[in-house]
Design a protein around this motif. Sequence first.
Motif, mmCIF file in Angstrom:
data_model
loop_
_atom_site.group_PDB
_atom_site.id
_atom_site.type_symbol
_atom_site.label_atom_id
_atom_site.label_comp_id
_atom_site.label_asym_id
_atom_site.label_seq_id
_atom_site.Cartn_x
_atom_site.Cartn_y
_atom_site.Cartn_z
ATOM 1 N N GLY A 381 0.795 -1.233 0.000
ATOM 2 C CA GLY A 381 0.000 0.000 0.000
ATOM 3 C C GLY A 381 0.822 1.274 0.000
ATOM 4 N N HIS A 382 2.018 1.224 -0.578
ATOM 5 C CA HIS A 382 2.838 2.444 -0.711
ATOM 6 C C HIS A 382 2.021 3.482 -1.487
ATOM 7 N N PRO A 383 1.977 4.744 -1.033
ATOM 8 C CA PRO A 383 1.143 5.733 -1.717
ATOM 9 C C PRO A 383 1.593 6.022 -3.155
ATOM 10 N N ALA A 384 2.859 5.804 -3.465
ATOM 11 C CA ALA A 384 3.352 6.049 -4.835
ATOM 12 C C ALA A 384 4.387 4.973 -5.164
ATOM 13 N N PRO A 385 3.938 3.742 -5.389
ATOM 14 C CA PRO A 385 4.891 2.627 -5.521
ATOM 15 C C PRO A 385 5.904 2.799 -6.639
ATOM 16 N N HIS A 386 5.492 3.479 -7.732
ATOM 17 C CA HIS A 386 6.418 3.640 -8.854
ATOM 18 C C HIS A 386 7.662 4.418 -8.444
ATOM 19 N N THR A 387 7.563 5.226 -7.380
ATOM 20 C CA THR A 387 8.709 6.067 -7.005
ATOM 21 C C THR A 387 9.871 5.255 -6.430
ATOM 22 N N VAL A 388 9.641 3.971 -6.140
ATOM 23 C CA VAL A 388 10.801 3.176 -5.687
ATOM 24 C C VAL A 388 11.691 2.811 -6.881
ATOM 25 N N LEU A 389 11.178 2.964 -8.085
ATOM 26 C CA LEU A 389 11.949 2.630 -9.285
ATOM 27 C C LEU A 389 12.670 3.870 -9.813
ATOM 28 N N PRO A 390 13.639 3.675 -10.712
ATOM 29 C CA PRO A 390 14.317 4.833 -11.302
ATOM 30 C C PRO A 390 13.309 5.768 -11.972
ATOM 31 N N GLU A 391 13.655 7.049 -11.976
ATOM 32 C CA GLU A 391 12.732 8.081 -12.477
ATOM 33 C C GLU A 391 12.180 7.772 -13.867
ATOM 34 N N SER A 392 13.057 7.294 -14.745
ATOM 35 C CA SER A 392 12.606 7.101 -16.127
ATOM 36 C C SER A 392 11.602 5.949 -16.229
ATOM 37 N N TYR A 393 11.705 4.966 -15.337
ATOM 38 C CA TYR A 393 10.679 3.915 -15.292
ATOM 39 C C TYR A 393 9.419 4.443 -14.599
ATOM 40 N N ALA A 394 9.635 5.158 -13.487
ATOM 41 C CA ALA A 394 8.508 5.660 -12.694
ATOM 42 C C ALA A 394 7.612 6.563 -13.532
ATOM 43 N N PHE A 395 8.230 7.383 -14.373
ATOM 44 C CA PHE A 395 7.481 8.322 -15.209
ATOM 45 C C PHE A 395 6.419 7.582 -16.024
ATOM 46 N N PHE A 396 6.833 6.487 -16.647
ATOM 47 C CA PHE A 396 5.889 5.770 -17.520
ATOM 48 C C PHE A 396 4.905 4.918 -16.716
ATOM 49 N N LEU A 397 5.399 4.327 -15.650
ATOM 50 C CA LEU A 397 4.494 3.473 -14.862
ATOM 51 C C LEU A 397 3.415 4.299 -14.176
ATOM 52 N N SER A 398 3.766 5.548 -13.799
ATOM 53 C CA SER A 398 2.768 6.369 -13.117
ATOM 54 C C SER A 398 1.656 6.789 -14.067
ATOM 55 N N ARG A 399 1.913 6.643 -15.380
ATOM 56 C CA ARG A 399 0.900 7.007 -16.382
ATOM 57 C C ARG A 399 0.205 5.783 -16.954
ATOM 58 N N ARG A 400 0.443 4.631 -16.341
ATOM 59 C CA ARG A 400 -0.171 3.402 -16.860
ATOM 60 C C ARG A 400 -1.483 3.172 -16.124
ATOM 61 N N HIS A 401 -2.579 3.176 -16.870
ATOM 62 C CA HIS A 401 -3.878 2.954 -16.236
ATOM 63 C C HIS A 401 -4.525 1.768 -16.921
ATOM 64 N N ILE A 402 -4.696 0.715 -16.156
ATOM 65 C CA ILE A 402 -5.305 -0.482 -16.755
ATOM 66 C C ILE A 402 -6.541 -0.885 -15.969
ATOM 67 N N GLY A 403 -7.257 0.119 -15.482
ATOM 68 C CA GLY A 403 -8.495 -0.167 -14.784
ATOM 69 C C GLY A 403 -8.328 -0.207 -13.285
ATOM 70 N N LYS A 404 -7.146 -0.542 -12.830
ATOM 71 C CA LYS A 404 -6.887 -0.453 -11.394
ATOM 72 C C LYS A 404 -5.534 0.216 -11.221
ATOM 73 N N LYS A 405 -5.353 0.804 -10.053
ATOM 74 C CA LYS A 405 -4.106 1.523 -9.835
ATOM 75 C C LYS A 405 -2.985 0.510 -9.639
ATOM 76 N N THR A 406 -1.966 0.597 -10.488
ATOM 77 C CA THR A 406 -0.843 -0.326 -10.345
ATOM 78 C C THR A 406 0.423 0.413 -9.958
ATOM 79 N N GLY A 407 0.330 1.706 -9.779
ATOM 80 C CA GLY A 407 1.516 2.470 -9.449
ATOM 81 C C GLY A 407 2.130 3.037 -10.695
#
Length: 407
Positions: A381-407
């Motif tokens: 339940g990390h509030p922003a799980p993508h932020t544990v990854l490198p910025e360039s990965y986090a940028f794209f993952l934070s914009r990925r919406h597949i019906g449920k929040k995946t980070g």
Amino acid sequence: MAQSTEAGAAETLSRSGVTRDADPESVGRDTDGTKAVPPLFQPFAVRSVTFKNRIVVTPMCQYCADEGHITPWHMAHHGRFALGGVGGAVVEATGITRDGRITPGCLGIWQDSHIEGLKAVTRLYHDQGTPVGIQIGHAGRKGSAAVPLEGARPLVETVPDQAWQTVAPSAIPLTADWPTPRALESAEIEALLAEFGHAAARAVAAGFDFIEVHGAHGYLIHSFFSPLSNHRSDAWGGDLAGRMRFAVEAVKAVRRVVPSDMPVFYRTSAVDSEDGSVTIEDTVALAKALKAQGVDVLDCSAGGITGASGRAKAPPAPGYLVPYAHTVRADADMPTMAVGLILEPEQAQRVVTDGSADLVALGRELIANPNFAYHAAIALGHPAPHTVLPESYAFFLSRRHIGKKTG
Ligand SMILES: Cc1cc2nc3c(=O)[nH]c(=O)nc-3n(C[C@H](O)[C@H](O)[C@H](O)COP(=O)(O)O)c2cc1C
């Protein structure tokens, strides 16, 4: 043992400067009701180093060094973890001398030519803001072995022209079917201790953030500590103080050359599976002695004095070594790192919140899933799980919406 209570958990987190209340009811929520960063993702500070989160890559020999030097495989291996959001990493057992290697494929730090390759590894982690240490050690009577993929038997049986004479506190073989090591003279012991210092200095030159002294798994330091392998009657053996002397002196040699703000870790075999070897009481006494010499974190593994590493009396099961980290942490009053079949996010987090350890080392689970930290952040339940990854990965993952929040 103590501190398996909520009070213990709160103490766990405040020791590292994190003051969040670790009451299980409040974990996951800040006082204003917003999602809090889960305890596994709270930073851990030791001397000048801050681990981004509590997940650490455990040291893992890759057996593919080139005369002790880093190869492209090491870069790819560490690249997987560096990009996977771990809080820190420890590079594999690295020989302080050529004959201190376990196998001919092990990494070395016995000459300056090793520094350049190691620098490339530290850069890999530093580019992601991740601290990285190196485990320095000497294989002792378990050296001169074939790599695991080639059977891990003594080289003298298989490739005799590559074998070397092993050394140990006493001329006692690992088991009846292993070569008998030569007992070290006092002057040779002093020379090896000096090599620990030289190796540590090279590690600093390579950019490592911390050093881990390898005192576990039946290798030289552990073989001095265990009464099964140390039958000396001089100052390097005998009673507990004599048997721990080599460990203490190795740490002193390292501390003398590393900056005072650099953490020193020590990996111990907290217990052995055999009767008559190291007990948890011995380990707590060792931990106190090492802490007095400036060891900051005890990395609590087990076993290896007469065979396979990682063996305690109880058979391996998820988290089977965690109680040893808990005991050392409570009784020696020092930070610990737990290891051993830590497989699940909730399990890893519990190690931290129940006061067992400050850091959680993962090996095979990270090989299976180098993005464990990211998946754990989602699961916990990390509030922003993508932020544990490198910025360039986090940028794209934070914009990925597949019906449920995946980070
Ligand atoms: C391939 C491999 C290499 C290892 N090399 C080392 C090493 O260099 N130093 C060490 O202390 N332990 C070594 N270990 C033991 C691990 O650090 C760890 O203690 C063990 O794998 C248990 O953790 P796990 O269940 O998460 O894999 C190694 C383990 C594996 C699987």
